[in-house]
Every structure is written in C-alpha cells, then in structure tokens.
Design a protein around this motif. Structure first.
Motif, short mmCIF file in Angstrom:
data_model
loop_
_atom_site.label_atom_id
_atom_site.label_comp_id
_atom_site.label_asym_id
_atom_site.label_seq_id
_atom_site.Cartn_x
_atom_site.Cartn_y
_atom_site.Cartn_z
N VAL A 34 0.85 -1.19 0.00
CA VAL A 34 0.00 0.00 0.00
C VAL A 34 0.88 1.23 0.00
O VAL A 34 1.86 1.31 0.73
N ASP A 35 0.53 2.22 -0.83
CA ASP A 35 1.27 3.47 -0.91
C ASP A 35 0.30 4.63 -0.70
O ASP A 35 -0.68 4.76 -1.41
N PHE A 36 0.59 5.48 0.30
CA PHE A 36 -0.27 6.61 0.62
C PHE A 36 0.33 7.93 0.12
O PHE A 36 0.15 8.97 0.74
N SER A 37 1.01 7.89 -0.98
CA SER A 37 1.56 9.11 -1.56
C SER A 37 0.46 9.86 -2.30
O SER A 37 -0.71 9.51 -2.23
N SER A 38 0.84 10.90 -3.05
CA SER A 38 -0.16 11.64 -3.82
C SER A 38 -0.73 10.82 -4.97
O SER A 38 -1.74 11.19 -5.56
N ASP A 39 -0.08 9.72 -5.29
CA ASP A 39 -0.59 8.76 -6.27
C ASP A 39 -0.86 7.45 -5.54
O ASP A 39 -0.12 6.48 -5.67
N PRO A 40 -1.92 7.40 -4.75
CA PRO A 40 -2.14 6.24 -3.88
C PRO A 40 -2.44 4.97 -4.67
O PRO A 40 -3.13 5.01 -5.69
N HIS A 41 -1.89 3.85 -4.23
CA HIS A 41 -2.21 2.59 -4.85
C HIS A 41 -2.02 1.45 -3.86
O HIS A 41 -1.19 1.51 -2.97
N LEU A 42 -2.81 0.44 -4.04
CA LEU A 42 -2.74 -0.81 -3.29
C LEU A 42 -2.53 -1.88 -4.35
O LEU A 42 -3.41 -2.13 -5.17
N THR A 43 -1.36 -2.50 -4.34
CA THR A 43 -0.97 -3.41 -5.40
C THR A 43 -0.87 -4.84 -4.89
O THR A 43 -0.27 -5.09 -3.85
N VAL A 76 -5.50 13.41 11.02
CA VAL A 76 -4.46 13.84 11.96
C VAL A 76 -3.06 13.69 11.37
O VAL A 76 -2.10 14.27 11.88
N ASN A 77 -2.93 12.90 10.30
CA ASN A 77 -1.62 12.69 9.68
C ASN A 77 -1.38 13.55 8.45
O ASN A 77 -0.37 13.40 7.77
N ASP A 78 -2.31 14.45 8.15
CA ASP A 78 -2.16 15.36 7.01
C ASP A 78 -1.93 14.63 5.69
O ASP A 78 -1.08 15.01 4.89
N PHE A 79 -2.70 13.57 5.46
CA PHE A 79 -2.61 12.89 4.18
C PHE A 79 -3.21 13.78 3.09
O PHE A 79 -4.10 14.59 3.35
N PRO A 80 -2.75 13.62 1.85
CA PRO A 80 -3.32 14.41 0.75
C PRO A 80 -4.78 14.06 0.51
O PRO A 80 -5.25 12.98 0.89
N ASP A 81 -5.49 14.96 -0.16
CA ASP A 81 -6.91 14.74 -0.41
C ASP A 81 -7.17 13.49 -1.22
O ASP A 81 -8.23 12.87 -1.11
N ALA A 82 -6.20 13.09 -2.04
CA ALA A 82 -6.36 11.86 -2.82
C ALA A 82 -6.55 10.65 -1.92
O ALA A 82 -7.16 9.66 -2.32
N ILE A 83 -6.06 10.73 -0.69
CA ILE A 83 -6.17 9.63 0.25
C ILE A 83 -7.48 9.70 1.04
O ILE A 83 -8.18 8.70 1.19
N VAL A 84 -7.82 10.86 1.56
CA VAL A 84 -8.94 10.99 2.52
C VAL A 84 -10.18 11.63 1.92
O VAL A 84 -11.20 11.76 2.61
N GLY A 85 -10.13 12.03 0.66
CA GLY A 85 -11.25 12.75 0.06
C GLY A 85 -12.57 12.00 0.16
O GLY A 85 -13.61 12.58 0.45
N ARG A 331 3.07 7.56 7.42
CA ARG A 331 3.39 8.76 6.65
C ARG A 331 2.83 8.67 5.24
O ARG A 331 2.65 7.59 4.70
N ALA A 332 2.65 9.81 4.63
CA ALA A 332 2.10 9.84 3.28
C ALA A 332 3.04 9.20 2.28
O ALA A 332 2.62 8.75 1.23
#
Length: 367
Positions: A34-43, A76-85, A331-332
C-alpha cells in the motif's frame, strides 16, 4: 428521511459480502503493498505475476491501544486529499442522513464497530470492496478499494445464497427481508412473491426460495438448480417485462463492471490475511493461501439462528488513523503493511488440539 447506522448496515451487508468474496478470490496467494503518496495505490502481485493495481481510499482507523475509531476525514496525519477525500463524502452523507456515527470524529470501539462503519460507508459511496491494513502500534487502517477487476460477474444462485448465509455471520442484521430487497435491487436479480410472505430469487442457473419468520428473519432457504418449472417461467417473464431477452439478462453485469471472469460456483475464498512484514524494504511480503468453504446445500437451509460463535467473515473496510506519537504515525510517503493474521493450521494429531486460525476471507472482512 433520516437513516440509522443499522439501516445502512442492513442495506449494504449482502452485496458487500459478495464483492468481498470475489475480491478475495482475485488476490489469493498474492504479495501486496500500500502506498499513501499523492498517487495512492494498493498493489497485489500473485505468484503468476499478474499484478492487480487498485486505488485505495483511507476510510478511517481503529486503535487497539486506545480502543477508538478515528475517521479519515479528521486527518491527523495530514494525508493528501487523494487519500482521505472519499471519507469526507461519507461525513457529508452522514450529515444528510442524520447518522451521528458518520459525523463524530472519534468513537469508542466495540467488536463490530469498524465493520459496521465500513458497511455504512459503502452504502454512502458505492465503493464495495475494502481492505484492512496494519499501520503499526496496534493501529489498523481501513481502505475502500477501487478497481475495474473487482466488478461482479452475472448473478449465480449458489454464489448469491452463499453471500446471504455468510453475510448473516458477519454482523447484526436486524431486518433480513429489507436487507435482501436491497441486495437484489443492487444485483438486478428478479424476484417473485411466494405464499405466506416468502420470496423467490430468480437466476439464469436456478432459484432460491426464502421463508421469513414473524421478525422478518430468514427461516429457511431452498436452493434449486437448474432453473426449471414455475421458476423458469417467472424468470422468462421478468426478462420480457424489462424488454431484455433472457440470454441478455444472464450476461448482464453490475453497474460499472468491466469484463469480469464468471464466478462459476466459486467457493468463498478463505485466504489467510498476510502477516505484516517489518518496515524494511528487504522483508519478504506476506502471502495468502486459499482455504475452501462449504458449498451451500441444494436443499432447505435453516438460517434463523443468531450469528454462530465463530463468524465466517465480516465486511469491514474501515481505516483508522490513530492519534499516536509522531514517530509512530503512518506517513504519506510510506507503505502501510497488511494487517496480521494467522495462516491456517495443518492437520495435527487429535491429542494436540489447536485453536482455529482465521483466513484471509475473515481478515478481509475485518475479523
């Protein structure tokens, strides 16, 4: 008109169960990340190398240490909107439906809360697959998962009956009849009324006759395959009334589906949840192993009993961002590892009785 959390659970539970079963079959025996960056993906990468890349949405998280659920929209972890939108959409839905559990940032956990919030979120967002992943320090994040490959194939009688039976073991369903009516509407399954308040579900490959008690709980299920007799006539009439030939009805897919493989008599995959690897890039990713589940009997199946002591699985796609020290928070730019679960035990001599292990099907549902 407002809803309760239980209303949302009733509407979502059976459809979610079928989707989770299908999803579990796709990712059986797969390594994943799982990647929680600005390009989130679960592979997911199975042994044959056919990578399944999905789009995760962080729904919320549960903390074993603090015994709380925290919604992703609290962030609370300030993830980008792509993650929590998407979690914000759940909050808006909860406000419109006056469901306080969807608008309260942090809730005290009980055994079923994460699952029930996830089911409600699925009803709100129409994202029907989920995956729970361990984030360390006793925190599990719950992800809603998007991928064209997760779309369900055409309804089949054994698969649908199995979804009903398993759904009742996952969480409290207070109105079985309403839950089934929601399920058949989502799946496009024709129905026919039966004497004494019963209901017949009609499929290209068979039918299922359901009886209910005075509390609207399923009391019996007769599964009949192949489709024949009165049920065949009812199925043909239903196809004609919608202007769709029966052959086309059998090939129909759920909304948004791509070319999904047919799920011929697919047993609910009991794939063990991958163990969480240590946070080093050299650690070997966890794997899953398929585990068979009994086929539903092709005769009367009594089901009015309450949940069994050992639930088969639960459909939970919660994601909880625990309020924890900075150095323990996901972390993101870091991968979140899958939630830990035990692999199935091999046969042991009778004198060495061991507790039952949970498979991926169980963990995939959050239990």
């Amino acid at each position: 008109m407002s809803s309760t959390l239980q209303d949302l659970v009733n509407r979502a539970v059976f459809y979610s169960t079928e989707v989770q079963t299908h999803f579990g079959a796709l990712i059986a025996d797969a390594e994943w990340e799982v990647d929680f960056s600005s390009d989130p993906h679960l592979t997911f990468t199975p042994a044959d190398g056919a990578v399944l890349r999905t789009r995760p949405h962080l729904l919320g998280s549960e903390s074993d240490r603090e015994k709380t659920w925290l919604w992703g929209w609290e962030n609370v972890n300030d993830f980008p909107d792509a993650i929590v939108g998407l979690s914000h959409e759940v909050r808006k839905f909860g406000a419109a439906e006056e469901v306080s559990e969807l608008t309260t940032p942090e809730l005290s956990l009980d055994e079923e809360l994460a699952l029930r919030l996830t089911l409600a979120a699925k009803e709100a967002t129409h994202k029907w697959a989920h995956y729970p992943a361990a984030a360390g320090a006793g925190t599990t994040v719950w992800l809603l998962v998007d991928a064209a490959e997760i779309a369900l194939p055409a309804p089949q009688v054994k698969v649908s009956v199995r979804a009903l039976m398993q759904g009742l073991t996952q969480t409290t369903v207070t109105d079985h009849r309403a839950a089934i009516e929601s399920y058949v509407a989502k799946r496009g399954i024709p129905t026919a009324e039966l004497p004494e308040g019963g209901l017949r579900m009609l499929f290209a490959d068979g039918s299922a006759d359901l009886s209910f008690d005075d509390q609207r709980r399923i009391s019996n299920c007769d599964l009949n395959a192949p489709l024949e007799g009165e049920a065949a006539e009812q199925f043909a009439a239903a196809a004609e009334s919608t202007g769709t030939p029966a052959e086309a009805a059998t090939a129909s897919r759920t909304s948004g589906s791509a070319s999904a493989p047919a799920a011929e008599e697919t047993a609910a995959p009991a794939v063990p949840t991958p163990s969480a690897p240590a946070p080093t890039p050299t650690d070997e990713p966890s794997r899953t192993e398929p585990q068979p589940v009994e086929e539903p009997a092709a005769e009367a199946i009594p089901v009015a009993e309450p949940k069994p002591d050992e639930p088969a699985a639960e459909a939970a796609d919660a994601s909880h961002e625990q309020k924890q020290p900075e150095n323990e928070q996901p972390r993101a730019d870091e991968s979140v590892q899958p939630a830990e679960a035990a692999t199935p035990a091999e046969e042991e001599p009778a004198e060495e009785a061991k507790p039952k292990k949970k498979g991926l099907f169980s963990k995939l549902f959050g239990r």
